[in-house]
Design a protein around this motif. Structure first.
Motif, PDB file in Angstrom:
ATOM      1  N   ARG A  60       1.172   1.781   8.154  1.00 42.35           N
ATOM      2  CA  ARG A  60       0.045   1.495   9.047  1.00 42.35           C
ATOM      3  C   ARG A  60      -1.050   0.686   8.356  1.00 42.35           C
ATOM      4  O   ARG A  60      -1.927   0.144   9.005  1.00 42.35           O
ATOM      5  CB  ARG A  60      -0.541   2.808   9.577  1.00 42.35           C
ATOM      6  CG  ARG A  60       0.434   3.591  10.454  1.00 42.35           C
ATOM      7  CD  ARG A  60      -0.215   4.835  11.014  1.00 42.35           C
ATOM      8  NE  ARG A  60       0.726   5.638  11.771  1.00 42.35           N
ATOM      9  CZ  ARG A  60       0.414   6.774  12.391  1.00 42.35           C
ATOM     10  NH1 ARG A  60      -0.823   7.231  12.324  1.00 42.35           N
ATOM     11  NH2 ARG A  60       1.324   7.439  13.055  1.00 42.35           N
ATOM     12  N   GLU A  61      -0.998   0.641   7.028  1.00 40.05           N
ATOM     13  CA  GLU A  61      -1.999  -0.098   6.263  1.00 40.05           C
ATOM     14  C   GLU A  61      -1.570  -1.535   5.986  1.00 40.05           C
ATOM     15  O   GLU A  61      -2.338  -2.309   5.405  1.00 40.05           O
ATOM     16  CB  GLU A  61      -2.269   0.610   4.929  1.00 40.05           C
ATOM     17  CG  GLU A  61      -2.796   2.032   5.073  1.00 40.05           C
ATOM     18  CD  GLU A  61      -4.186   2.051   5.663  1.00 40.05           C
ATOM     19  OE1 GLU A  61      -4.995   1.189   5.271  1.00 40.05           O
ATOM     20  OE2 GLU A  61      -4.463   2.904   6.530  1.00 40.05           O
ATOM     21  N   LYS A  80      -3.854  -4.307   7.509  1.00 41.76           N
ATOM     22  CA  LYS A  80      -5.177  -4.215   6.901  1.00 41.76           C
ATOM     23  C   LYS A  80      -5.106  -4.728   5.465  1.00 41.76           C
ATOM     24  O   LYS A  80      -5.998  -5.450   4.996  1.00 41.76           O
ATOM     25  CB  LYS A  80      -5.655  -2.771   6.907  1.00 41.76           C
ATOM     26  CG  LYS A  80      -7.018  -2.539   6.249  1.00 41.76           C
ATOM     27  CD  LYS A  80      -7.412  -1.088   6.330  1.00 41.76           C
ATOM     28  CE  LYS A  80      -8.770  -0.835   5.681  1.00 41.76           C
ATOM     29  NZ  LYS A  80      -8.775  -1.092   4.252  1.00 41.76           N
ATOM     30  N   HIS A  81      -4.032  -4.383   4.790  1.00 41.01           N
ATOM     31  CA  HIS A  81      -3.818  -4.807   3.408  1.00 41.01           C
ATOM     32  C   HIS A  81      -3.780  -6.336   3.327  1.00 41.01           C
ATOM     33  O   HIS A  81      -4.362  -6.936   2.422  1.00 41.01           O
ATOM     34  CB  HIS A  81      -2.508  -4.206   2.882  1.00 41.01           C
ATOM     35  CG  HIS A  81      -2.167  -4.615   1.493  1.00 41.01           C
ATOM     36  ND1 HIS A  81      -2.814  -4.131   0.390  1.00 41.01           N
ATOM     37  CD2 HIS A  81      -1.223  -5.470   1.038  1.00 41.01           C
ATOM     38  CE1 HIS A  81      -2.285  -4.661  -0.702  1.00 41.01           C
ATOM     39  NE2 HIS A  81      -1.319  -5.487  -0.334  1.00 41.01           N
ATOM     40  N   PRO A  83       0.828  -1.214   0.000  1.00 38.76           N
ATOM     41  CA  PRO A  83       0.000   0.000   0.000  1.00 38.76           C
ATOM     42  C   PRO A  83       0.863   1.265   0.000  1.00 38.76           C
ATOM     43  O   PRO A  83       1.809   1.381   0.781  1.00 38.76           O
ATOM     44  CB  PRO A  83      -0.798  -0.117   1.303  1.00 38.76           C
ATOM     45  CG  PRO A  83       0.030  -0.983   2.182  1.00 38.76           C
ATOM     46  CD  PRO A  83       0.723  -1.956   1.281  1.00 38.76           C
TER      47      PRO A  83
END
Length: 476
Positions: free
Chosen positions: A467-468, A471-472, A457
């Protein structure tokens, strides 16, 4: 000008114990004498005042004498982390342009360098007398310690005489100083947390009870003896100490006054357990560029101000740079570095007198600092700083790796551990990458897990959005 610190201390309290290691003790007069003898032997080996000397050694009394000897001679000390790989150490030697490398043992230090000496080489030399300076300029560089920046490139941080003196003075005004103080040092002396204890010892006339490495059982034993009054730890080592006390159903005596805890906030569970065992925890915030502490939270505020790093020490000032209440932590004071060396020498660490730390936080209505995010992506594992970009740069050296991203994952034991996210350009496996990384960076920086993904990301500027990462992974 400041007085020659060790000379002044030896003249004030020559018979006071300066150093304790197992059952052996050295007075300040003895440390002073041994340091000067070593300095004179350094002269014989060609080391002169003003030279830059890199030191690679384990923490023990011999290293204490070597450090003081080099300082007495007027050398700048490049403090090398013995946990680093040969490649990492070689970079720091080249970047610092060290005139000499001193190692404690050739048998355990395979690092090659044109001008390399072992401690034994120096001890076997004759003494060459020189006129020792009785006063030192405030801006004299005492130590150089490397700290990786967010770009992953290590920066050599200058720490001047004034930096060290004012750091120690601010801590003294906060904690107080008593004639029979004794600081238990399990922190490596190549770290600012360890070296600052030596500086405080000379300025205060305080005994240093030195351990080569951290051992919770031995720490508890020494503190229970009633001779130790203070200690510096990180959260993970604090928890190990608490566990030993709980297992044996013991508490610390009232003779123990201060347990400074750095390297990130202390979990509430640790604080509650520490209180039950009579451990006076003082949370702190500092960095290599500030020669140790900048703020400290008193033990009586540990629960009321949970998560806070406390208020600035007497000579320090802290402000938040940002349009909102939360912003970048900026530090000002005589303990802040005078600058960098090597590749980062032209980079001024100060903006209008303020050090911009890159750490995010806020100051509450009572003036207490709360650190929210250390350098945004910094991973703090067991008190050690791990910079994702440095690990990423090592990963992409592997021929099968196209891109790599690293982020911290919460860990009950270490606080955080690094996890790698990898885009491959040809087939490879986790075990092969782990084996490769062992040759690239220190063991504590190694990713504990690898995720193989199709893409990482990024934002509109093509910068990684660490920080993604997790989640990615969930979305793929």
């Amino acid at each position: 000008m400041y007085p020659n610190l060790l000379l002044k201390r030896a003249s004030l309290t020559p018979n006071r114990i300066a150093l304790r290691f197992y059952e052996k003790e050295w007075t300040f007069a003895q440390v002073y004498t041994e340091a000067n003898v070593f300095a004179e032997k350094l002269r014989t080996k060609g080391i002169l005042p003003g030279m830059r000397v890199a030191i690679l050694a384990s923490s023990n009394p011999q290293l204490v004498v070597v450090l003081h000897g080099c300082i007495q001679l007027g050398c700048e000390l490049v403090m090398l982390n013995e946990r680093l790989t040969e490649g990492e150490l070689s970079y720091q030697l080249q970047d610092s342009n060290a005139d000499y490398l001193l190692v404690d043992s050739f048998e355990i230090r395979n690092l090659a360098y044109p001008k390399r000496l072992s401690f034994e080489d120096v001890h076997l030399a004759e003494q060459t007398a020189f006129e020792m300076e009785k006063e030192w300029p405030k801006d004299r560089t005492i130590t150089i310690m490397y700290t990786s920046g967010t770009t992953g490139n290590p920066k050599g941080v200058r720490q001047s005489l004034e930096n060290h003196v004012m750091s120690a003075s601010g801590s003294a005004l906060n904690l107080g100083v008593q004639p029979h103080d004794c600081w238990l040092c399990t922190m490596p002396l190549f770290h600012i947390s360890g070296f600052s204890i030596l500086m405080r010892s000379v300025l205060y006339g305080m005994t240093v009870h030195l351990h080569t490495k951290f051992d919770a059982e031995k720490v508890v034993e020494d503190i229970l003896s009633g001779t130790v009054t203070g200690m510096s730890v990180v959260a993970v080592t604090l928890e190990r100490i608490i566990t030993v006390l709980e297992t044996k159903n013991l508490s610390f005596p009232n003779t123990f006054k201060s347990m400074l805890v750095g390297g990130g906030p202390v979990p509430l569970n640790y604080l509650e357990r520490a209180i039950k065992r009579n451990i006076p925890v003082l949370q702190t915030y500092g960095m290599t560029e500030t020669s140790s502490q900048t703020t400290t939270l008193s033990s009586e505020d540990a629960i009321r101000k949970l998560g806070s790093a406390g208020k600035p020490l007497f000579f320090a000032d802290v402000r938040i740079d940002g349009e909102e209440n939360i912003g970048e932590i900026c530090i000002k004071g005589p303990h802040v570095t005078t600058g960098y060396i090597g590749a980062s020498e032209l980079r001024n660490p100060l903006v209008d007198g303020w050090l911009h730390t890159g750490d995010m936080g806020y100051i509450d209505g009572e003036g207490y600092l709360f650190v929210l995010d250390r350098r945004s992506d910094l991973i703090i594992s067991g008190g050690e700083n791990i910079y994702p970009a440095e690990v990423e740069q090592a990963l992409v050296k592997h021929p099968a790796v196209q891109e790599a991203g690293v982020a911290g994952r919460s860990d009950d034991k270490w606080g955080q551990v690094p996890v790698a996210f990898v885009v491959l350009k040809k087939d490879t496996g986790e075990e092969e990458l782990k084996a490769f990384m062992k040759t690239q960076i220190a063991s504590y920086k190694q990713p504990v897990a690898y995720y193989f993904v199709e893409q990482l990301p990024r934002n509109a500027s093509n910068k990684l959005m660490r920080r993604e990462f997790f989640k990615h992974i969930k979305d793929t």
